[in-house]
Scaffold this active site. Sequence first.
Site, PDB file in Angstrom:
ATOM      1  N   ASP A   3     -10.158   3.735  -3.566  1.00 21.00           N
ATOM      2  CA  ASP A   3     -10.888   2.559  -3.080  1.00 21.00           C
ATOM      3  C   ASP A   3     -12.324   2.462  -3.609  1.00 21.00           C
ATOM      4  O   ASP A   3     -13.059   3.440  -3.643  1.00 21.00           O
ATOM      5  CB  ASP A   3     -10.948   2.585  -1.551  1.00 21.00           C
ATOM      6  N   ASP A  13       0.808  -1.214   0.000  1.00 17.69           N
ATOM      7  CA  ASP A  13       0.000   0.000   0.000  1.00 17.69           C
ATOM      8  C   ASP A  13       0.849   1.275   0.000  1.00 17.69           C
ATOM      9  O   ASP A  13       2.086   1.208  -0.035  1.00 17.69           O
ATOM     10  CB  ASP A  13      -0.960  -0.054   1.209  1.00 17.69           C
TER      11      ASP A  13
HETATM   12  C1  GLA Z   1      -6.028   1.366   1.294  1.00 15.84           C
HETATM   13  C2  GLA Z   1      -6.241   0.354   0.162  1.00 15.84           C
HETATM   14  C3  GLA Z   1      -7.395  -0.570   0.509  1.00 15.84           C
HETATM   15  C4  GLA Z   1      -7.089  -1.285   1.837  1.00 15.84           C
HETATM   16  C5  GLA Z   1      -6.836  -0.255   2.925  1.00 15.84           C
HETATM   17  C6  GLA Z   1      -6.364  -0.896   4.218  1.00 15.84           C
HETATM   18  O1  GLA Z   1      -7.085   2.256   1.417  1.00 15.84           O
HETATM   19  O2  GLA Z   1      -6.501   1.031  -1.049  1.00 15.84           O
HETATM   20  O3  GLA Z   1      -7.604  -1.512  -0.519  1.00 15.84           O
HETATM   21  O4  GLA Z   1      -5.972  -2.115   1.665  1.00 15.84           O
HETATM   22  O5  GLA Z   1      -5.835   0.675   2.533  1.00 15.84           O
HETATM   23  O6  GLA Z   1      -6.124   0.034   5.224  1.00 15.84           O
END
Ligand code: GLA
Length: 377
Positions: A184, A127
């Site tokens: 997301d 991430d």
């Molecule tokens: C980010 C990623 C998500 C998830 C969250 C976890 O927002 O894009 O897919 O992995 O972190 O905290």
Amino acid sequence: MIAERPPMGFNTWNTFGKDINEELIKEITDAFVEKGLKDAGYEYIVVDDCWSEKERDPITHRIVADKKRFPSGMKALGDYIHSRGLKFGMYSCSGVRTCGGYPGSFGYEFSDARDFASYGADLLKYDFCFRPGDVESKLLYKRMGMALRATGRDIVFSVCTGGMDHPERWARSVGGHMYRSTLDISDSFESFKNIAISQWQNLCYTAQGCFNDLDMLTVGMYGNGNVGEGGCTDIEYTTQFCLWCLFGTPLMLGCDVRNMSRSLLELVTNKKLIEVNQDPECRGAFKVTSHPWISGRSSYMRFLSNGEYAVGFFNLSDTDGDVPFYLYSAGLGESSGYGMVFENLITGETSEVRRDFYSVELPAHGCAMFRTRLVKL
Ligand code: GLA
């Protein structure tokens, strides 16, 4: 070759967020086998953020699994997943903390990668939160890309910058096998529609070994869980799944697969749709025809192996109606001497030979997916 086809599996984040533990992961692993998901090709069980203690071990500086929620540790969990014939996905972050505030791998890339490999990880989602602002993002992913290769284990490197810094331009070069191209997803029609629309012009970068990742599917969530939002209808979930299949994006289920409805289980294990997603040539889809005055109604096409094609008709507008497809715009000129037949991948029906134009009537937010081939006129 790692990731010859778009990876398929499950990820904890969409439904479970930080409420994860080893029993849950084992139940999901069992459900994969019992419900036929494994047989349909789904294989990675990915434990997303929030699996560790809040701080590294003060002496070894290693990230340690949460002692209450994962008392047996990550190696034992990896062993369990492998014992059921599936693959183990882990999560870390290129910054000093993960997005959920747990220890990140910044500065510890090589030792963390060694640990993940020793737990049996087959995939690492990496991430993009809490990274020091003056470090180039590409460099962060190069470091982990190299660290994973140094382990000697085949580990899918899932680059997740939430679409920031144009990962389509560099993720493949730094060893990535898939890259999140957008922020997301949440469980609503608007969310997945905007994600898909934002990426159709970038699909040309998708190819064997490194895929555009439109995020985990929300199919089957019905508004429940961590990214629940309003939920979608079954028509909308079908559209989401068909878009992901046609666009060749990794198929990571995000719903509680232990309790999926029969109809959605049938959808996500539909062999013909999955074959489109997993086509060996891994070519990107492109837009063919848009409705002349109603935005959101478009047909897309993808060149498949064996001289075949996939065609998707998507009505992403809010009204019922037709979605057009001109054979001319697909590449078949008037004098080609060929027409096309369309086999519907959900109903199984096959159209008569079309020479110049095809159009499908669809409900608002609905879609139809076909495999097509040329027929000599
Ligand atoms: C980010 C990623 C998500 C998830 C969250 C976890 O927002 O894009 O897919 O992995 O972190 O905290």
